[in-house]
Scaffold this motif. Structure first.
Motif, PDB file in Angstrom:
ATOM      1  N   ALA A  19       0.811  -1.309   0.140  1.00 11.75           N
ATOM      2  CA  ALA A  19      -0.009  -0.123  -0.074  1.00 11.75           C
ATOM      3  C   ALA A  19       0.749   1.374  -0.005  1.00 11.75           C
ATOM      4  O   ALA A  19       0.309   2.272  -0.280  1.00 11.75           O
ATOM      5  CB  ALA A  19      -0.966   0.018   0.956  1.00 11.75           C
ATOM      6  N   ARG A  20       2.197   1.069   0.378  1.00  7.71           N
ATOM      7  CA  ARG A  20       3.007   2.227   0.163  1.00  7.71           C
ATOM      8  C   ARG A  20       4.332   1.810  -0.495  1.00  7.71           C
ATOM      9  O   ARG A  20       5.231   1.720   0.214  1.00  7.71           O
ATOM     10  CB  ARG A  20       3.308   2.549   1.912  1.00  7.71           C
ATOM     11  CG  ARG A  20       2.294   3.107   2.492  1.00  7.71           C
ATOM     12  CD  ARG A  20       2.633   3.554   3.976  1.00  7.71           C
ATOM     13  NE  ARG A  20       3.097   2.449   4.917  1.00  7.71           N
ATOM     14  CZ  ARG A  20       2.289   1.493   5.292  1.00  7.71           C
ATOM     15  NH1 ARG A  20       0.976   1.687   5.132  1.00  7.71           N
ATOM     16  NH2 ARG A  20       2.694   0.508   6.063  1.00  7.71           N
ATOM     17  N   PRO A  21       4.184   2.068  -1.860  1.00  9.26           N
ATOM     18  CA  PRO A  21       5.333   1.512  -2.765  1.00  9.26           C
ATOM     19  C   PRO A  21       6.576   2.451  -2.451  1.00  9.26           C
ATOM     20  O   PRO A  21       6.392   3.641  -2.387  1.00  9.26           O
ATOM     21  CB  PRO A  21       4.740   1.881  -4.065  1.00  9.26           C
ATOM     22  CG  PRO A  21       3.185   1.873  -4.037  1.00  9.26           C
ATOM     23  CD  PRO A  21       2.905   2.260  -2.558  1.00  9.26           C
ATOM     24  N   GLY A  22       7.659   1.594  -2.820  1.00 13.45           N
ATOM     25  CA  GLY A  22       8.828   2.319  -2.327  1.00 13.45           C
ATOM     26  C   GLY A  22       9.311   2.638  -1.016  1.00 13.45           C
ATOM     27  O   GLY A  22      10.216   3.350  -0.877  1.00 13.45           O
ATOM     28  N   THR A  23       8.647   2.059  -0.053  1.00 11.29           N
ATOM     29  CA  THR A  23       9.025   2.170   1.334  1.00 11.29           C
ATOM     30  C   THR A  23       9.219   0.792   1.943  1.00 11.29           C
ATOM     31  O   THR A  23       8.920  -0.233   1.558  1.00 11.29           O
ATOM     32  CB  THR A  23       7.806   2.793   2.227  1.00 11.29           C
ATOM     33  OG1 THR A  23       6.769   1.869   2.356  1.00 11.29           O
ATOM     34  CG2 THR A  23       7.399   3.941   1.343  1.00 11.29           C
ATOM     35  N   VAL A  24      10.071   0.868   3.037  1.00 12.08           N
ATOM     36  CA  VAL A  24      10.438  -0.367   3.867  1.00 12.08           C
ATOM     37  C   VAL A  24      10.417   0.112   5.303  1.00 12.08           C
ATOM     38  O   VAL A  24      10.647   1.303   5.572  1.00 12.08           O
ATOM     39  CB  VAL A  24      11.667  -0.828   3.489  1.00 12.08           C
ATOM     40  CG1 VAL A  24      12.862   0.003   3.796  1.00 12.08           C
ATOM     41  CG2 VAL A  24      12.022  -2.145   4.513  1.00 12.08           C
ATOM     42  N   GLU A  25       9.503  -0.574   6.205  1.00 12.45           N
ATOM     43  CA  GLU A  25       9.424  -0.250   7.789  1.00 12.45           C
ATOM     44  C   GLU A  25       9.961  -1.227   8.576  1.00 12.45           C
ATOM     45  O   GLU A  25       9.983  -2.640   8.135  1.00 12.45           O
ATOM     46  CB  GLU A  25       7.987   0.012   7.802  1.00 12.45           C
ATOM     47  CG  GLU A  25       7.088  -1.203   7.381  1.00 12.45           C
ATOM     48  CD  GLU A  25       5.540  -0.757   7.535  1.00 12.45           C
ATOM     49  OE1 GLU A  25       5.413   0.115   7.610  1.00 12.45           O
ATOM     50  OE2 GLU A  25       4.905  -1.837   7.549  1.00 12.45           O
ATOM     51  N   VAL A  26      10.548  -1.045   9.602  1.00 12.12           N
ATOM     52  CA  VAL A  26      10.971  -2.081  10.754  1.00 12.12           C
ATOM     53  C   VAL A  26       9.766  -2.209  11.531  1.00 12.12           C
ATOM     54  O   VAL A  26       9.204  -1.485  12.069  1.00 12.12           O
ATOM     55  CB  VAL A  26      12.373  -1.205  11.486  1.00 12.12           C
ATOM     56  CG1 VAL A  26      12.489  -2.237  12.640  1.00 12.12           C
ATOM     57  CG2 VAL A  26      13.241  -0.723  10.743  1.00 12.12           C
ATOM     58  N   LEU A  27       9.727  -3.459  11.828  1.00 16.12           N
ATOM     59  CA  LEU A  27       8.285  -4.045  12.659  1.00 16.12           C
ATOM     60  C   LEU A  27       8.885  -4.006  13.953  1.00 16.12           C
ATOM     61  O   LEU A  27       9.932  -4.297  14.482  1.00 16.12           O
ATOM     62  CB  LEU A  27       7.837  -5.333  11.892  1.00 16.12           C
ATOM     63  CG  LEU A  27       7.470  -5.349  10.611  1.00 16.12           C
ATOM     64  CD1 LEU A  27       7.029  -6.832  10.106  1.00 16.12           C
ATOM     65  CD2 LEU A  27       6.294  -4.575  10.306  1.00 16.12           C
ATOM     66  N   ASP A  28       7.736  -3.824  14.903  1.00 21.34           N
ATOM     67  CA  ASP A  28       7.831  -3.997  16.234  1.00 21.34           C
ATOM     68  C   ASP A  28       7.692  -5.606  16.550  1.00 21.34           C
ATOM     69  O   ASP A  28       6.345  -5.968  16.619  1.00 21.34           O
ATOM     70  CB  ASP A  28       6.631  -3.444  17.118  1.00 21.34           C
ATOM     71  CG  ASP A  28       6.883  -3.472  18.679  1.00 21.34           C
ATOM     72  OD1 ASP A  28       7.944  -3.946  19.019  1.00 21.34           O
ATOM     73  OD2 ASP A  28       5.860  -3.028  19.165  1.00 21.34           O
ATOM     74  N   THR A  29       8.794  -6.279  16.758  1.00 25.42           N
ATOM     75  CA  THR A  29       8.703  -7.861  16.783  1.00 25.42           C
ATOM     76  C   THR A  29       9.717  -8.205  18.091  1.00 25.42           C
ATOM     77  O   THR A  29      10.205  -7.319  18.425  1.00 25.42           O
ATOM     78  CB  THR A  29       9.214  -8.451  15.665  1.00 25.42           C
ATOM     79  OG1 THR A  29      10.372  -8.112  15.262  1.00 25.42           O
ATOM     80  CG2 THR A  29       8.234  -8.319  14.521  1.00 25.42           C
ATOM     81  N   PRO A  30       9.742  -9.429  18.546  1.00 26.07           N
ATOM     82  CA  PRO A  30      10.597  -9.688  19.316  1.00 26.07           C
ATOM     83  C   PRO A  30      12.043  -9.374  18.923  1.00 26.07           C
ATOM     84  O   PRO A  30      12.447  -9.388  17.727  1.00 26.07           O
ATOM     85  CB  PRO A  30      10.391 -11.150  19.717  1.00 26.07           C
ATOM     86  CG  PRO A  30       9.216 -11.360  19.340  1.00 26.07           C
ATOM     87  CD  PRO A  30       8.873 -10.500  18.269  1.00 26.07           C
ATOM     88  N   ALA A  31      13.052  -9.241  19.876  1.00 25.03           N
ATOM     89  CA  ALA A  31      14.414  -9.059  19.520  1.00 25.03           C
ATOM     90  C   ALA A  31      15.087 -10.042  18.618  1.00 25.03           C
ATOM     91  O   ALA A  31      14.615 -11.418  19.017  1.00 25.03           O
ATOM     92  CB  ALA A  31      15.366  -8.995  20.845  1.00 25.03           C
TER      93      ALA A  31
END
Length: 335
Positions: free
Chosen positions: A174-186
């Motif tokens: 839904a947001r082409p050209g982007t990458v995001e760091v997810l909130d997940t376990p370490a």
């Protein structure tokens, strides 16, 4: 370490599975077919591949069974030439492998993702509409993708340049050209993403991994088994996930989780490892396909011939390889 490397590392201990651990019942019968399923109809066929390659294999099939992706090697004047193979209803397209890497997944729209190398660092790419493009990245010691869903959302992981720990990434369609760091376990590595955006993976230090599932609303739950010393989650489709749990000693079990409630079932102990699961909960890995508690050998193998299932569609098409002095891409139907 990605999920494939983890799976291969633990494959050697699978022969010592203990079906009695924690009271888990592992079916020893592989001859009874589920109602309405005739295993005698299971057949193997070779996918078309370039004649001038010395090895070729199929790595993934999309949930509809239409698209298959794989890799091949050709000898050229400069050495081995890696190739990307894309089948659309068995019609083959052959390309130079992006950045010398391999494909890892394909979705129902024929979008392929994979990992290559730039200056010795892993770089993810995407192939769609006949074009290869590099995926955006964040500062990292190396980034890899692992799965894509129907919408085109991609998951993978990066490596922290200071600590060496993994962190989870998503490339949202839904947001082409982007990458995001997810909130997940370490120290997390995602290994699967379902149609509704549910993400699964493993986290933690080497050899002490824990499983997790991230819901579409961002909530993260543990995915494990009572008494497990280690849990690895290797993929998901629909409301099913697959992986391994280490219950101590040699009792490492291949399991299938129901993501709706976190319950799990031990798979047939003759399954060396679980490579893929479809939306109906059918699991493939090595030379076997597992439906419920029943499993069967896939045809095509033999005393000196090895077959390996890599991926299964929701329609039941299975793809992988056959090694009979030459590695070739194959598909199974009716299994």
């Amino acid at each position: 370490m990605n999920h494939i490397a983890r799976r291969r590392m633990l494959a050697g201990v699978t022969a010592g599975l203990l079906s009695t651990s924690l009271g888990l019942a592992v079916s020893g019968a592989a001859t009874a077919a589920p109602k309405g399923q005739d295993f005698r109809a299971c057949t193997i066929s070779t996918l078309p591949f370039p004649a001038d390659t010395y090895r070729a294999e199929a790595n993934a099939v999309d949930p509809t069974g239409r698209y298959v992706v794989g890799a091949a090697l050709r000898v050229s004047d400069s050495g081995n030439q890696p190739l990307l193979l894309v089948w659309d209803r068995q019609r083959l397209t052959t390309l130079d492998a992006p950045l010398g890497g391999d494909p890892v997944d394909v979705n129902a729209h024929g979008v392929v993702i994979g990992n290559g190398w730039t200056n010795g660092i892993s770089q993810p790419w995407r192939y769609r509409d006949g074009r290869v493009e590099l995926l955006p990245v964040v500062p990292s010691a190396g980034i890899s993708v692992t799965a894509i869903n129907k919408a085109g959302d991609i998951v993978g992981h990066g490596t922290d340049t200071a600590t060496g720990e993994f962190f989870a990434l998503r490339w949202p369609a839904a947001r082409p050209g982007t990458v995001e760091v997810l909130d997940t376990p370490a120290n997390a590595t995602p290994t699967g993403i379902t149609a509704d955006g549910t993400i699964v993976g493993s986290a933690g230090d080497f050899g002490s991994w824990t499983g997790w599932v991230r819901r579409p609303d961002g909530r993260v739950d543990a995915l494990t088994a009572p008494g497990a010393r280690m849990t690895m989650v290797d993929g998901a489709q629909g409301h099913w996930a697959i992986g391994k749990v280490d219950l101590g000693g040699t009792s490492t079990l291949n399991v299938r989780w129901d993501l709706r409630d976190g319950s799990y079932t031990a798979l047939d102990e003759r399954l060396a490892w679980a490579d893929d699961v479809n939306a109906k909960g059918v699991v493939v890995g090595g030379d076997r396909v597992v439906r419920g508690h029943n499993s069967r050998l896939l045809p095509g193998g033999g005393e000196r011939v090895t077959v390996g299932a890599r991926s299964i569609s929701d329609t039941g098409t299975i793809v992988g390889f056959r090694n009979d002095d030459r590695v070739t891409p194959v598909r199974w139907t009716g299994c």
